[in-house]
Design a protein around this motif. Structure first.
Motif, mmCIF file in Angstrom:
data_model
loop_
_atom_site.group_PDB
_atom_site.id
_atom_site.type_symbol
_atom_site.label_atom_id
_atom_site.label_comp_id
_atom_site.label_asym_id
_atom_site.label_seq_id
_atom_site.Cartn_x
_atom_site.Cartn_y
_atom_site.Cartn_z
ATOM 1 N N ASN A 54 0.828 -1.204 0.000
ATOM 2 C CA ASN A 54 0.000 0.000 0.000
ATOM 3 C C ASN A 54 0.866 1.260 0.000
ATOM 4 O O ASN A 54 0.572 2.228 -0.720
ATOM 5 C CB ASN A 54 -0.941 0.010 1.200
ATOM 6 N N LEU A 55 1.916 1.258 0.812
ATOM 7 C CA LEU A 55 2.825 2.406 0.844
ATOM 8 C C LEU A 55 3.501 2.611 -0.510
ATOM 9 O O LEU A 55 3.623 3.741 -0.990
ATOM 10 C CB LEU A 55 3.886 2.223 1.936
ATOM 11 N N ARG A 56 3.941 1.521 -1.126
ATOM 12 C CA ARG A 56 4.588 1.624 -2.433
ATOM 13 C C ARG A 56 3.618 2.192 -3.458
ATOM 14 O O ARG A 56 3.979 3.078 -4.254
ATOM 15 C CB ARG A 56 5.097 0.248 -2.877
ATOM 16 N N ASN A 57 2.372 1.726 -3.438
ATOM 17 C CA ASN A 57 1.368 2.246 -4.376
ATOM 18 C C ASN A 57 1.095 3.739 -4.123
ATOM 19 O O ASN A 57 0.957 4.519 -5.073
ATOM 20 C CB ASN A 57 0.067 1.452 -4.271
ATOM 21 N N MET A 58 1.018 4.114 -2.845
ATOM 22 C CA MET A 58 0.755 5.512 -2.513
ATOM 23 C C MET A 58 1.924 6.394 -2.979
ATOM 24 O O MET A 58 1.704 7.482 -3.534
ATOM 25 C CB MET A 58 0.567 5.652 -0.999
ATOM 26 N N ILE A 59 3.133 5.945 -2.786
ATOM 27 C CA ILE A 59 4.309 6.714 -3.207
ATOM 28 C C ILE A 59 4.345 6.835 -4.723
ATOM 29 O O ILE A 59 4.613 7.912 -5.269
ATOM 30 C CB ILE A 59 5.601 6.066 -2.664
ATOM 31 N N ARG A 60 4.074 5.729 -5.422
ATOM 32 C CA ARG A 60 4.055 5.755 -6.885
ATOM 33 C C ARG A 60 2.986 6.729 -7.378
ATOM 34 O O ARG A 60 3.241 7.563 -8.267
ATOM 35 C CB ARG A 60 3.793 4.360 -7.451
ATOM 36 N N GLU A 61 1.804 6.679 -6.784
ATOM 37 C CA GLU A 61 0.717 7.586 -7.180
ATOM 38 C C GLU A 61 1.101 9.037 -6.913
ATOM 39 O O GLU A 61 0.858 9.923 -7.735
ATOM 40 C CB GLU A 61 -0.549 7.224 -6.407
ATOM 41 N N THR A 62 1.718 9.267 -5.773
ATOM 42 C CA THR A 62 2.159 10.632 -5.445
ATOM 43 C C THR A 62 3.196 11.110 -6.451
ATOM 44 O O THR A 62 3.110 12.241 -6.944
ATOM 45 C CB THR A 62 2.745 10.666 -4.022
ATOM 46 N N GLU A 64 3.806 10.012 -9.529
ATOM 47 C CA GLU A 64 3.344 10.065 -10.921
ATOM 48 C C GLU A 64 2.213 11.064 -11.144
ATOM 49 O O GLU A 64 2.127 11.654 -12.216
ATOM 50 C CB GLU A 64 2.904 8.666 -11.372
ATOM 51 N N ASP A 65 1.342 11.222 -10.166
ATOM 52 C CA ASP A 65 0.150 12.052 -10.380
ATOM 53 C C ASP A 65 0.174 13.355 -9.569
ATOM 54 O O ASP A 65 0.062 14.443 -10.118
ATOM 55 C CB ASP A 65 -1.121 11.261 -10.005
ATOM 56 N N THR A 66 0.301 13.220 -8.278
ATOM 57 C CA THR A 66 0.117 14.362 -7.391
ATOM 58 C C THR A 66 1.252 15.381 -7.526
ATOM 59 O O THR A 66 0.979 16.583 -7.661
ATOM 60 C CB THR A 66 0.010 13.895 -5.929
ATOM 61 N N LEU A 67 2.485 14.916 -7.487
ATOM 62 C CA LEU A 67 3.614 15.856 -7.560
ATOM 63 C C LEU A 67 3.632 16.648 -8.869
ATOM 64 O O LEU A 67 3.804 17.871 -8.829
ATOM 65 C CB LEU A 67 4.937 15.124 -7.354
ATOM 66 N N PRO A 68 3.482 16.016 -10.031
ATOM 67 C CA PRO A 68 3.470 16.830 -11.251
ATOM 68 C C PRO A 68 2.320 17.838 -11.273
ATOM 69 O O PRO A 68 2.501 18.983 -11.702
ATOM 70 C CB PRO A 68 3.323 15.799 -12.373
ATOM 71 N N THR A 69 1.151 17.436 -10.793
ATOM 72 C CA THR A 69 0.010 18.351 -10.753
ATOM 73 C C THR A 69 0.309 19.525 -9.820
ATOM 74 O O THR A 69 0.074 20.691 -10.173
ATOM 75 C CB THR A 69 -1.256 17.605 -10.273
#
Length: 168
Positions: A54-62, A64-69
């Motif tokens: 879950n942590l790995r998925n959350m970091i990947r999502e952050t 790939e998606d959240t940080l660039p946005t």
């Protein structure tokens, strides 16, 4: 005593087994303990694996998606903020310049007014001195006239007979 089949020997052997089964619980407890530890580690390992996944998925999502946005939004807004800040800075500079010009004009006006007042005061003082001189001169002339008039009156009185001698 023979090895193997004497009935006493068999009874002792059976008693030892009964004793170990009834009173010696170490092998059973050790087996149960190993089973419990094995189950605990497996369940714990699976739970930790799920948490890590879950942590790995959350970091990947952050990443790939959240940080660039967020980065894009921040850059857009930062540009607007910098433009507004520059406009505000320019406005403040203009206001300061106007205020300095107004103060300079006010100070120039005060200096000119002060110079004018000084000149007026000097003229007033000169006029007062000349008027004082005139008044002093008039006073001196009036005193001379009065002295002359009193001198003539004394002469006229000296010609007149004394007041005590004039009795009928």
């Amino acid at each position: 005593m023979g090895t193997g089949g004497s009935p006493a020997h068999l009874i002792i052997k059976d008693l030892g087994e009964i004793h170990s089964r009834l009173l010696d619980h170490r092998p059973v407890i050790q087996g149960e303990t190993r089973y419990f530890v094995k189950e605990f580690e497996e369940k714990r390992g699976l739970r930790e694996m799920r948490v890590l996944e879950n942590l790995r998925n959350m970091i990947r999502e952050t990443n790939e998606d959240t940080l660039p946005t967020c980065r894009e939004t921040m850059q857009d807004n930062l540009t607007q903020v910098l433009q507004r800040l520059q406009a505000a800075t320019d406005s403040v500079c203009r206001l300061q310049q106007r205020e300095q010009e107004r103060k300079k004009m006010h100070n120039d006006h005060l200096i000119a007014s002060e110079k004018q007042h000084i000149m007026q005061w000097e003229d007033f003082m000169k006029e007062q001195h000349s008027k004082q001189a005139e008044v002093d001169e008039e006073h001196r002339k009036a005193m001379e006239r009065l002295k002359e008039q009193y001198a003539e009156m004394e002469k006229g009185l000296a010609k007149c007979p004394a007041f005590g001698e004039l009795e009928p």
